[in-house]
Scaffold this motif. Structure first.
Motif, short mmCIF file in Angstrom:
data_model
loop_
_atom_site.label_atom_id
_atom_site.label_comp_id
_atom_site.label_asym_id
_atom_site.label_seq_id
_atom_site.Cartn_x
_atom_site.Cartn_y
_atom_site.Cartn_z
N SER A 52 1.21 -1.55 0.14
CA SER A 52 0.13 -0.51 -0.56
C SER A 52 0.59 1.16 -0.17
O SER A 52 0.88 2.34 -0.52
N SER A 53 1.90 1.46 0.99
CA SER A 53 3.14 2.41 1.09
C SER A 53 3.70 2.60 -0.46
O SER A 53 3.63 3.79 -1.09
N THR A 54 4.05 1.36 -1.00
CA THR A 54 4.38 1.59 -2.46
C THR A 54 3.68 2.02 -3.75
O THR A 54 4.29 2.96 -4.25
N LEU A 55 2.45 1.72 -3.06
CA LEU A 55 1.87 1.66 -4.39
C LEU A 55 1.27 3.50 -4.40
O LEU A 55 1.40 4.25 -6.03
N GLN A 56 1.12 4.31 -3.15
CA GLN A 56 0.58 5.53 -2.68
C GLN A 56 1.73 6.03 -3.33
O GLN A 56 1.71 7.22 -4.24
N LYS A 57 3.37 5.60 -3.21
CA LYS A 57 4.60 6.30 -3.30
C LYS A 57 4.55 6.78 -5.43
O LYS A 57 4.89 7.11 -6.11
N PHE A 58 4.38 4.91 -6.18
CA PHE A 58 4.09 5.40 -7.22
C PHE A 58 3.40 6.56 -7.73
O PHE A 58 3.38 6.77 -8.74
N ASN A 59 2.23 6.13 -7.30
CA ASN A 59 1.16 7.09 -7.59
C ASN A 59 1.56 8.54 -7.48
O ASN A 59 1.01 8.90 -8.58
N SER A 60 1.69 9.00 -6.70
CA SER A 60 2.36 10.16 -6.01
C SER A 60 3.36 10.10 -7.97
O SER A 60 3.73 11.37 -7.98
N GLU A 61 4.53 9.41 -7.72
CA GLU A 61 5.42 9.73 -8.59
C GLU A 61 5.05 9.57 -10.15
O GLU A 61 6.05 10.78 -10.92
N GLN A 62 4.28 8.59 -10.31
CA GLN A 62 3.54 8.80 -11.65
C GLN A 62 2.97 9.92 -11.94
O GLN A 62 3.30 11.00 -13.08
N HIS A 63 2.35 10.65 -11.28
CA HIS A 63 1.68 11.57 -11.76
C HIS A 63 2.30 13.52 -11.36
O HIS A 63 2.09 13.97 -12.58
N GLU A 64 3.45 13.07 -10.67
CA GLU A 64 4.61 14.12 -10.73
C GLU A 64 5.28 13.73 -12.53
O GLU A 64 5.25 14.83 -13.02
#
Length: 609
Positions: A208-220
């Motif tokens: 869940s933490s990795t997913l949130q981080k990836f989504n944030s990175e992907q959005h950025e």
């Protein structure tokens, strides 16, 4: 009993970014190809402009060579021809073409500095900027791909832990339902199931933490980094397009800047063409080639039905010849030996032998009288070696040549005087400052320059004397003739002095004194016989004696002022004219002492300008 979300749900939630990353990478490849194509277009345009500059330089060089090829050479006959308006206009055209070529060189230089050099430098900067932008894009792409891989790993670990926990739970339930299994085995299975469930919960939290981080990175990545990189690439490409457009505008402006100067060159060519004056050129030709001779008088009618009667004054011819005598025949020798060109009939063997061979044999066999020096001089004139005083030219042409010679000598004198003044100043410097040089070292050169100046001044005096003589004699045709015995002596110093040393008496009459050298009597030889007993030469005109001439040398004839005689051989450039009085008397007189009227139909008649 633990409840976990099915891994397929999470898998479906993060499966889309993989396709997006792949599409983003494809767009980077397309942009990379397009920007490289833009740089290739810019380099192609640079190459085009460079070849244009080479063409302009080559064209300018060819124009300069063409102008130089047709420029008149210094100190040549061509340089004299450029005094006419038509040739001066052509020379002006050549000079303007040289300036015209210079403008094409300016075009080449400006295009090289303003377009080729600038664009070449810009291309290098553009390549560096493009490389930097695509490097940042690849770095962002690699980062998002790394985050995606971490997410995939976390997801697979969570899925695996969930499956392990499910199997442990099922094994615990099986062991708990079996009555044959000991309580210890059931407890062990329960603990194992709890451990697996705990691991699944940890994996879930990590995922869940990795997913949130990836989504944030992907959005950025898709909303910040990639748009910024694409924006920079777009700006870079737009600057390239603007730059190539400005270069094309400069390409036209460079040509436009030289159009006024080229137009001025063409205007000058047109102005030179309009300055051509045919009347002026014709007048210059007349001035250049007019001889100064007066046209001959009317030809008298000769009645061949009876013996020819001479239409001369009785006072001048009554004592010299009788009426009714025919043309003289030289069957026998005259009282005195005539000029050696009077030849007799030759045998066939003698006719085949060239005259020059017999003349050389005659001149080298025994010492001859001094008059043969003038004979040799006459032959040299026929071979093209003109006399120093230009006496072989018509009066007007002779005056121009003498004036040119005087001007040339004056220029030489001025050069020598300038050199002498410079050496004198150098000597003064050496005297004041002995350490700079020896003052005595220039004395020898100063003496040489003084001698040269004196010689040149004597030459100037000599040619000015001849010039004054010619200028004083030119108008004498229409005035009363004056006695000028020194004319011929000044015109032909080599010919006259070789026969006799002429002097001018106080009253201006022409006299002759015997040479101080002893004249040797010429014995009769075969060569002498060659010039005896020849068929009489035909008359080619008449002449009137302007002055009295006492012909004392062999081959000459005495004439009285105002006497009319026949001309049988005109002046060949040696200053002598051959005339005939009667059948037994003929010889040479100075050309300046007679006024000749040549028959226009006679061979070798003179043309008057």
């Amino acid at each position: 009993m633990l409840s976990l979300p099915h891994p397929s749900v999470l898998h479906g939630a993060v499966s889309a970014p993989c396709l997006c990353c792949r599409k983003g990478k494809d767009q980077f490849d397309n942009l990379e190809k397009h920007t490289q194509w833009g740089i290739d277009v810019l380099e192609k345009y640079i190459k085009f402009v460079k070849e244009r500059t080479e063409i302009e330089l080559s064209y300018a060089k060819q124009l300069r060579n063409l102008s130089k090829k047709y420029q008149p050479k210094k100190n040549s006959k061509e340089e004299e021809e450029y005094r006419y308006t038509s040739t001066r206009a052509f020379l002006a055209t050549l000079n303007e073409m040289n300036d015209y070529a210079g403008q094409h060189e300016v075009i080449s230089e400006n295009m090289t500095s303003l377009i080729t050099a600038e664009l070449t430098r810009y291309v290098q900067e553009l390549k560096q900027e493009r490389k930097s932008h695509f490097h940042d894009g690849r770095k962002a792409q690699q980062h998002i791909e790394t985050c995606w891989k971490q997410l995939e790993a976390s997801k697979r670990r969570f899925e695996r832990d969930c499956k392990e926990a499910d199997r442990a739970q099922q094994y615990f339930e099986k062991m708990d339902a079996d009555i044959n299994v000991t309580k210890a085995d059931v407890e062990k299975a329960r603990q194992q199931a709890q451990l697996r469930h705990q691991m699944a919960e940890d994996s879930k939290a990590e995922y869940s933490s990795t997913l949130q981080k990836f989504n944030s990175e992907q959005h950025e990545h898709y909303y910040t980094h990639i748009p910024n990189i694409f924006q920079k690439i777009q700006e870079m490409e737009e600057r390239r397009i603007v730059r190539i457009g400005e270069s094309m505008k400069t390409f036209a402006e460079v040509d436009r800047q030289v159009i006024p100067i080229i137009g001025k060159c063409l205007d000058e060519i047109t102005k030179a063409a309009e300055s051509v004056d045919h009347k002026n050129d014709s007048q210059m030709v007349i001035e250049a080639f007019k001889s100064g001779f007066e046209p001959p008088g009317d030809v008298d009618f000769e009645d061949f039905t009876q013996p020819m009667k001479r239409t001369v004054s009785e006072s001048s011819l009554s004592n010299s010849r009788g009426d009714g005598k025919s043309e003289p025949k030289f069957g026998s020798k005259s009282k005195g030996k005539l000029w050696p060109f009077i030849k007799k009939n030759k045998s066939p063997k003698q006719q085949k032998e060239p005259l020059s061979h017999r003349f050389n044999e005659f001149m080298t066999s025994k010492p001859k009288i001094h008059c043969f020096r003038s004979l040799k001089r006459g032959l040299s004139l026929k071979l093209g070696a003109g006399p120093e005083d230009f006496s072989n030219l018509p009066p007007e042409q002779r005056r121009k040549k003498l004036q040119q010679k005087v001007d040339e000598l004056n220029r030489d004198i001025q050069k020598e005087m300038d050199s002498r003044d410079a050496l004198t100043k150098m000597k003064d410097v050496y005297i004041k400052n002995p350490q700079m040089g020896d003052a005595a070292s220039v004395d020898h050169r100063l003496a040489e320059l003084g001698q040269n100046i004196e010689k040149l001044r004597l030459e100037v005096q000599k040619f000015e004397g001849w010039l004054a003589e010619v200028e004083g004699r030119l108008p004498a045709r229409s005035e009363q003739p004056r006695r000028q015995s020194g004319v011929y002596e000044a015109q032909n110093p080599s010919g006259v002095n070789s026969c006799a040393q002429d002097r001018e008496s106080p009253d201006g009459s022409y006299t002759e004194e015997q040479s101080q050298e002893t004249e040797m009597k010429v014995p009769a030889t075969d060569f002498d016989d060659e010039f005896d007993d020849e068929e009489p030469l035909p008359t080619i005109g008449t002449c009137k004696a302007l002055y009295t001439f006492e012909g004392q040398n062999e081959g000459t004839i005495s004439v009285a002022e105002g006497e009319m005689l026949y001309v049988i051989e005109e002046d060949k450039g040696d200053g002598w004219t051959r005339i005939r009085r009667n059948e037994d008397e003929e010889g040479y007189v100075p050309t300046s002492y007679v006024e000749v009227y040549l028959d226009k139909n006679a061979k070798g008649a003179m043309t008057y300008i």
